[in-house]
Design an enzyme around this catalytic site. Structure first.
Site, PDB file in Angstrom:
ATOM      1  N   CYS B  33      34.834  32.054  39.972  1.00 21.45           N
ATOM      2  CA  CYS B  33      34.742  33.039  38.893  1.00 21.45           C
ATOM      3  C   CYS B  33      35.924  34.007  38.914  1.00 21.45           C
ATOM      4  O   CYS B  33      36.129  34.757  37.975  1.00 21.45           O
ATOM      5  CB  CYS B  33      33.464  33.858  39.016  1.00 21.45           C
ATOM      6  SG  CYS B  33      32.000  32.873  38.866  1.00 21.45           S
ATOM      7  N   ASP B  35      36.323  36.457  41.317  1.00 16.34           N
ATOM      8  CA  ASP B  35      36.022  37.729  41.969  1.00 16.34           C
ATOM      9  C   ASP B  35      35.264  37.503  43.273  1.00 16.34           C
ATOM     10  O   ASP B  35      34.215  36.868  43.272  1.00 16.34           O
ATOM     11  CB  ASP B  35      35.130  38.611  41.076  1.00 16.34           C
ATOM     12  CG  ASP B  35      35.902  39.237  39.938  1.00 16.34           C
ATOM     13  OD1 ASP B  35      36.885  39.924  40.225  1.00 16.34           O
ATOM     14  OD2 ASP B  35      35.510  39.026  38.779  1.00 16.34           O
ATOM     15  N   CYS B  58      40.307  41.086  39.726  1.00 21.98           N
ATOM     16  CA  CYS B  58      41.125  41.814  38.765  1.00 21.98           C
ATOM     17  C   CYS B  58      41.152  43.306  39.090  1.00 21.98           C
ATOM     18  O   CYS B  58      40.555  43.754  40.069  1.00 21.98           O
ATOM     19  CB  CYS B  58      40.577  41.599  37.366  1.00 21.98           C
ATOM     20  SG  CYS B  58      38.930  42.278  37.163  1.00 21.98           S
ATOM     21  N   CYS B 102      31.338  40.711  34.847  1.00 20.72           N
ATOM     22  CA  CYS B 102      32.036  39.796  35.748  1.00 20.72           C
ATOM     23  C   CYS B 102      32.660  40.467  36.953  1.00 20.72           C
ATOM     24  O   CYS B 102      32.696  39.886  38.031  1.00 20.72           O
ATOM     25  CB  CYS B 102      33.059  38.956  34.984  1.00 20.72           C
ATOM     26  SG  CYS B 102      34.404  39.893  34.286  1.00 20.72           S
TER      27      CYS B 102
END
Lengths: 390, 124
Positions: B33, B35, B58, B102
């Site tokens: 994903c 992360d 991120c 997310c």
């Protein structure tokens, strides 16, 4: 702060010569080119000239150029228009897994509406195989749509070889050349291309203008109906300043190309070699050498995520892009990198640096100086990075 | 797109690293994903004495990790368990909508670490 723009595959600045010319067609020569009076005629004349300038850059005749609102519209007209006009002959379409979404999603839309679609895979360098294409062709295949150069990894597809095959079998061949225009020589006749998409804002022209080359004799159904402009293919009053700017941008691009390609190739290879030698655990995405677009660098930097890399670069004034999910607007990373067989985690750490004519040796040196520091900083934070190698 | 606070925590992240003598460790997310957050902490007499994080992700993922370590350091386990992902996002002056589900997992990682500590403690 020093600012370095390395995102020319996203868009380019408008050339001042182009902007200056366009301005005249906003304030001084503002007529509707369909009008009979002088106001209309003087704009019509300029549109004709722009059409010739665009046609010249791709080896076409001016009557074969249809102006659109950009690459996306040209792709849509080409694919939907060809599919509609050839529906009686067959309903099978072929494209590749690494096309721009303007092509891929249009094909998928048709596949949901009565057409059959084959999506060709690519190899690990992002190249379509001509043999795979041959195998995919069926008696009812009506259209093959393959991009010239990929927008993310810069891989240049074997367009000439594909063109020979489609010509022999009387299958329409559409090529999205948005990224290659001005960066690779294009000759629609020699390459046996029936439909070619190009866009203005990737070659220092204005945004909101593109064109579709439609080979003489190829029939395409329009998507829009109205005033019958652009030989009924694209109704709507022409975006005259934009089209005229696009024409000028094509002319300038043609003049620059011979010197610009080797210049950008030099910067590109310096950047690639520098990154590969100064950062460990990094992989070049896409081919090296002749099969790579002259201005494209794309690397996967292991153990770090693309968006945090972009943010860090942005803070020191460097603009780049990434195929990470965070920047694609979805939960998945770039469909191009995944199609090349890359794992999700590696694709999340991809970085694209796309060069332009204003970039210099110093820009490259600055990036090569700063990027390893950023990578180190992010890796120290990363739970994926092996501590012993710190 | 990011608030000043997010940028501050991304640029100068607090409590980066791993505590070797940690008595609670928690990891959430996965690389697929994009992360992963790993929290290690030291609990003494029901208080989080020390906490560090490592994050792959991120800007929002890094900033929320950094923020949550500041929010729970020195707090009791009960107080730390009351801090949620949305409290962390609020403390950062909000996150872009797309990041809310997310990349906003830092409080979850702390909770997992606390549960790890409690599980180890109950075994002793």
């Amino acid at each position: 702060m020093r600012r370095i723009y390395l995102d020319h595959s996203a868009t380019t600045p408008v050339d001042p010569q182009v902007a200056e010319l366009m301005m005249k067609y906003y304030v001084e020569f503002y007529g509707n080119p369909s009008s009979v009076h002088l106001y209309g005629r003087e704009v019509r004349k300029a549109l004709d000239e722009a059409r010739t300038q665009v046609a010249t850059l791709i080896g076409a005749d001016q009557a074969e150029i249809t102006f659109t609102s950009g690459g996306t519209e040209a792709d849509n007209i080409a694919i939907q228009g060809a599919a509609k006009s050839r529906a009686k002959k067959g309903k099978h379409l072929i494209t590749s897994a690494i096309e721009h979404h303007a092509v891929l999603d249009t094909c998928k839309y048709l596949a949901k509406n009565g057409y059959d679609l084959t999506i060709l895979p690519v190899d690990e360098e992002g190249l379509v195989s001509v043999d795979e294409l041959k195998k995919a062709i069926r008696p009812d295949t009506i259209l093959v749509s393959i991009m010239h150069a990929n927008n993310e990894v810069g891989s240049i597809q074997p367009i000439e070889e594909i063109g020979k095959i489609t010509k022999e079998l009387d299958i329409l061949f559409h090529v999205d050349a948005v990224q290659s225009l001005g960066k690779c020589p294009i000759d629609v006749k020699a390459m046996n291309i029936d439909l070619l998409t190009i866009s203005s804002h990737k070659i220092y022209g204005p945004k909101g203008v593109g064109a579709l080359y439609i080979r003489k004799g190829v029939r395409i159904s329009p998507l829009m109906f109205g005033g019958a402009q652009e030989r009924k293919i694209r109704s709507g009053t022409e975006n005259a300043p934009g089209i005229i700017g696009f024409g000028k941008a094509c002319e300038l691009s043609g003049q620059r190309m011979k010197s610009e390609i080797p210049y950008l190739t030099g910067l590109r290879d310096k950047l690639i070699d520098g990154i590969m030698s100064r950062i460990d655990n990094v992989k070049l995405n896409g081919p090296r050498g002749q099969k790579r677009l002259s201005n494209n660098v794309n690397v996967s930097i292991n153990f770090i995520e693309g968006e945090s890399l972009l943010l860090s670069l942005d803070m020191i004034g460097v603009a780049a892009s990434s195929g990470s999910a965070c920047t694609s607007g979805s939960l998945d990373p770039s469909h191009v990198l995944l199609a090349m067989g890359m794992s999700h985690e590696v694709a999340h750490g991809s970085l694209r640096l796309s060069l332009g004519k204003q970039n210099t040796d110093e820009d490259i040196e600055f990036v090569l100086e700063e990027l390893p520091k950023i990578v180190d900083r992010l890796r120290v934070m990363s739970p994926l990075y092996n501590k012993t190698s710190c | 797109m990011y608030s000043e606070k997010v940028i501050d925590h991304f640029t100068n992240p607090r409590n980066v690293g791993e505590i070797e003598e940690a008595n609670g460790v928690g990891q959430v997310g996965n690389a697929k994903c994009g992360d992963i957050m790993r929290i290690s902490l030291v609990v003494e007499e029901n208080i989080i004495k020390d906490i560090k994080f490592k994050t792959f992700g991120c800007g929002a993922a890094v900033a929320t990790s950094s923020m949550v370590t500041e929010m729970v350091k020195g707090k009791s386990l009960e107080d730390a368990l009351n801090i949620t992902n949305s409290t962390v996002a609020e403390a950062l002056g909000g996150l872009p909508e797309a990041k809310m589900h997310c990349s906003n997992l830092a409080a979850d990682a702390v909770h997992v670490a606390i549960k790890d500590y409690l599980a180890k403690k109950s075994k002793v």
